[in-house]
Scaffold this motif. Structure first.
Motif, PDB file in Angstrom:
ATOM      1  N   UNK B 129      25.763  18.775  38.277  1.00 25.66           N
ATOM      2  CA  UNK B 129      25.291  17.880  39.078  1.00 25.66           C
ATOM      3  C   UNK B 129      26.102  17.914  40.617  1.00 25.66           C
ATOM      4  N   UNK B 130      25.440  18.728  41.905  1.00 23.97           N
ATOM      5  CA  UNK B 130      25.843  19.993  42.476  1.00 23.97           C
ATOM      6  C   UNK B 130      25.944  19.256  44.131  1.00 23.97           C
ATOM      7  N   UNK B 131      26.772  19.560  44.534  1.00 23.02           N
ATOM      8  CA  UNK B 131      26.563  19.044  46.129  1.00 23.02           C
ATOM      9  C   UNK B 131      26.290  17.415  46.289  1.00 23.02           C
ATOM     10  N   UNK B 132      27.768  17.182  45.304  1.00 28.13           N
ATOM     11  CA  UNK B 132      27.740  14.893  45.062  1.00 28.13           C
ATOM     12  C   UNK B 132      29.007  14.856  45.193  1.00 28.13           C
ATOM     13  N   UNK B 138      25.658  15.491  34.331  1.00 29.98           N
ATOM     14  CA  UNK B 138      24.302  14.423  33.476  1.00 29.98           C
ATOM     15  C   UNK B 138      24.839  15.244  32.200  1.00 29.98           C
ATOM     16  N   UNK B 139      23.918  13.813  31.440  1.00 27.19           N
ATOM     17  CA  UNK B 139      23.233  14.259  30.011  1.00 27.19           C
ATOM     18  C   UNK B 139      21.638  14.571  29.815  1.00 27.19           C
ATOM     19  N   UNK B 140      21.094  15.180  29.520  1.00 26.80           N
ATOM     20  CA  UNK B 140      19.731  15.369  29.063  1.00 26.80           C
ATOM     21  C   UNK B 140      19.930  15.030  27.816  1.00 26.80           C
ATOM     22  N   UNK B 141      18.902  14.338  26.994  1.00 26.49           N
ATOM     23  CA  UNK B 141      18.497  14.442  25.788  1.00 26.49           C
ATOM     24  C   UNK B 141      16.938  14.256  25.641  1.00 26.49           C
ATOM     25  N   UNK B 218      20.523  17.125  41.807  1.00 28.53           N
ATOM     26  CA  UNK B 218      21.938  16.432  42.690  1.00 28.53           C
ATOM     27  C   UNK B 218      22.260  14.590  42.015  1.00 28.53           C
ATOM     28  N   UNK B 219      21.915  14.173  40.948  1.00 27.16           N
ATOM     29  CA  UNK B 219      22.859  13.418  40.523  1.00 27.16           C
ATOM     30  C   UNK B 219      21.811  12.070  40.407  1.00 27.16           C
TER      31      UNK B 219
END
Lengths: 348, 348
Positions: B129-132, B138-141, B218-219
Motif C-alpha cells: 500500500x503506498x502513500x498511506x 494488503x493481501x490478495x487471493x 491506496x489501501x
C-alpha cells in the motif's frame, strides 16, 4: 458535413466544459456540425457563438444515480436519449456523452442498435505503449460493456478491434492477442481456452496468440482482446498503479528536503512528459463498437481538451468508415455461410 | 524446531541462490532446520556449512517445460515431489520452491493435501500500500491457482485471507473486500454477484463490500478477494505498470541531458525508496492457502534475499498456527451444520 450529437449535461463539469470543448472543436474542424442536447437556458448562458452549433432542448437529465436501463426507458426527454435518437433517425452521424456510463451504453444498444452479426457490442479504448520506438499505443476491448462474455463475443471483439486499430491508428494488419493468464497456447479458463480456438479460425485477423497483462504497456500487440470483467480490472489497475507511481515520485521530490526539490525542478520536463504519455484521454473516449454508428463515452471528469480529442476521434471514425467496414465484414460472413449451406444442399 | 523442506533445484538461479539464501537464513534463525532436496553432488559443491542443513538426494528435476500434473505424478524422485512428500509424512512443517509453479501447486494439492472443508486452495500474496500512513500492505487471493472459480471458492478465499492477514500482518479484524467492476453492491458478473451474497453471510469475517482495482494500492482493504483469472491479470498489470513507470523515470533522468542526470542524482534516494516500496518479494512468496501445511512459491527470478524473506514468512506462518486455525474454523462450521441438522430432525 459530419454531424455529432452531444449530451451537454453529462460529466462532472457539465455543461460548461462540454460547451467549451465543443466551441473549440467547432473552430478547429470546419466540416463539422454539432447538435447539443440539454437544458436550453443553461446551455445558452455558456454558449459564446452559435455558428454550426444547434441547441436542442432536453428537459430531463439522467443522473449518475439513475439505474441506467430504466432511465433510458423512462426519461424519453433526457439529453442522452434524445441525442441517441437523433443518431437512430439519421439526423446525426455519432453520439457522445461524459454522463452515466450505463445509460450511454443502454442508449447505444437499445436506440442506436447493433450491426447485424454482432451479438454484444464492446467498449474499446486506446492505451499508451511506453519505451518502444515502433509503437505509441494499442487498443483493448472489451473494457467493461459486458460483465459476462462468451467465446464468440471475444471473437467479435477481435474483428471490431482490428477495424478500429487499422483505421484509427494506421496499424497495418494489426496484431491481435488474447489477454490470458500465460502466454502458452493452452492457458486460460474455459471461456478463454475456447476463445483461443475461435480466434485461430477467424478470417481476416492477424491473431498472434496469448499475452499477459504484465507486457501490455510494452507493445506486445495492437489489439488486446479480453472479456469485459477482466478488461475493466486490468484497465483500472493500470490507471491506479500509474497514479500511485506518479504520487510516489511527487513524494520523493517534496519529502527529501532541498536537494529533492532541486532534483524535481531539474526533472520537471521529464516528469511532465511521463504524465502526458500515460494520459490516455489524448486518444479521446471509449467507443461502444458494434453499433450502427459511433457511440463514445468519455470519463466523467472530462474537461474541454478531452471533449476536443473525442470530437477529433469521432470525425476520424466517420471519415474512415469503420461502421460500414464492420457491417460489410459480417454481411460477407453471412453470405459465405449461406453459400456453403446452398452448396451442401446441392451436393446432397 | 521448525523444519522446512526446500526445493534446491527450482528457479533461474538454482541451486546457488537457494543455497546461499538458506545459509543466510540458518544463521539468522536458530530454531530452524532445513531439508534441502536436489542433486546431492551439486548442492554439496555450493554448501559452505552443513549446520542445521540436511541434504537429501533427488535424482530428478521438474523443469519449467514439464507439464505440471504429469511431472508430479511421474517424477517421484524429483526435488519438488520429495520435498512435498516430506511435509505429508510429517518430516517437515512446510515446503517451498522457486521452480515450476504448476508443479508446486500440483504437489501441494495432490501430496500435501487440502484442509477438510476447503474445495480449492488459492494463492495469496502480499502487495504494497503506498502513500498511506496507516497501512503498508494488503493481501490478495486468489492470484492464479484456479482459472475458473465458483462463488463458494471466493467465500473460502475470504476466510483463508482473513486468517493470513490477521496472523501475518497483525491486521485486527481485517477488512475483506471483493474485487469487482464497480463499488456498488449490485456490481459484477454472475460469479461475483453470487459471491457478494455469500460473503455477506459468512461468519467471522469483516466484509466491507466491493472495491475496484484502481484503488488497491491506496489501501481500501486488508484482504482483497478475487477469482484466480482476474487476480492474476490484476497482479501482472500492477507489476507491469510499476516497471514501465520506473523505466520512464529512468528515461527522464538519462535522456534529458546534464540537468536530468543531476536531478536524478539528487533524487536517487527517493527513487530507491520507490523501487523498494514496490518490491513485494520483501514479503516472501505466494502461499497456496487451504493446504494442510504452508506451501510457498517464489518467483523464478528469486535470489538469496527473497529466499531469506520466504523462510521468515514460513516461520511466521508456522508460529502463528494459520493452518490449525483454518482447520478449526471449518471443523467448527461443519459441527454447527451437523448440530442444526440434528436440531431440525428433533423438531420434526
Amino acid at each position: 458535413m459530419v454531424k455529432i450529437a452531444i449530451d451537454a449535461m453529462g460529466g462532472d463539469y457539465a455543461p460548461e466544459a462540454v460547451i467549451e470543448g465543443v466551441e473549440q472543436a467547432r473552430d478547429l474542424f470546419e466540416d463539422t456540425v454539432f447538435l447539443l442536447y440539454g437544458k436550453r437556458d443553461v446551455i445558452n448562458q455558456h454558449l459564446k457563438n452559435r455558428d454550426r452549433i444547434q441547441v436542442i432542448n432536453a428537459d430531463e437529465v439522467i443522473t449518475m444515480e439513475d439505474e441506467p436501463v430504466r432511465a433510458v426507458r423512462r426519461k424519453k426527454n433526457s439529453s442522452i436519449v434524445m441525442a441517441a435518437t437523433a443518431v437512430k433517425d439519421g439526423e446525426a452521424d455519432a453520439f457522445f456523452s461524459a454522463g452515466n456510463s450505463g445509460a450511454v451504453l443502454a442508449a447505444g444498444l437499445f436506440i442506436v442498435g447493433r450491426i447485424k452479426g454482432i451479438d454484444r457490442p464492446g467498449l474499446v479504448t486506446a492505451l499508451p505503449v511506453v519505451r518502444n520506438a515502433n509503437q505509441s499505443n494499442f487498443v483493448m476491448m472489451d473494457i467493461g460493456a459486458n460483465a459476462d462474455s462468451k467465446p464468440v463475443n471475444l471473437q467479435q471483439y477481435a474483428v471490431l478491434g482490428t477495424y478500429y486499430a487499422e483505421r484509427m491508428m494506421q496499424a497495418k494488419s494489426p496484431r491481435v492477442a488474447l489477454l490470458n493468464n500465460g502466454t502458452e497456447d493452452d492457458k486460460g479458463n474455459k471461456v478463454h481456452k475456447a476463445a483461443f480456438e475461435l480466434l485461430q479460425q477467424t478470417a481476416d485477423i492477424n491473431f498472434i496468440g496469448n499475452v499477459e497483462s504484465r507486457d501490455l504497456l510494452n507493445g506486445v500487440a495492437d489489439v488486446v482482446v479480453t472479456d469485459g470483467f477482466t478488461g475493466n480490472a486490468v484497465l483500472k489497475s493500470i490507471e491506479g498503479t500509474a497514479r500511485s507511481m506518479l504520487g510516489l515520485v511527487k513524494d520523493a521530490v517534496y519529502n527529501t528536503g532541498v536537494s529533492g526539490k532541486l532534483g524535481g525542478l531539474l526533472l520537471k520536463n521529464g516528469f511532465n512528459q511521463i504524465r502526458s504519455q500515460m494520459d490516455y484521454s489524448q486518444y479521446g473516449g471509449a467507443v461502444l463498437l458494434g453499433l450502427k454508428a459511433p457511440v463514445v463515452k468519455t470519463h466523467g471528469s472530462s474537461k474541454a481538451p478531452t471533449v476536443v480529442n473525442t470530437i477529433r476521434q469521432i470525425r476520424q471514425m466517420v471519415a474512415t468508415d469503420i461502421v460500414p467496414g464492420v457491417a460489410a465484414y459480417y454481411a460477407n460472413q453471412q453470405a459465405n455461410q449461406q453459400a456453403s449451406v446452398d452448396k451442401s444442399v446441392e451436393n446432397d
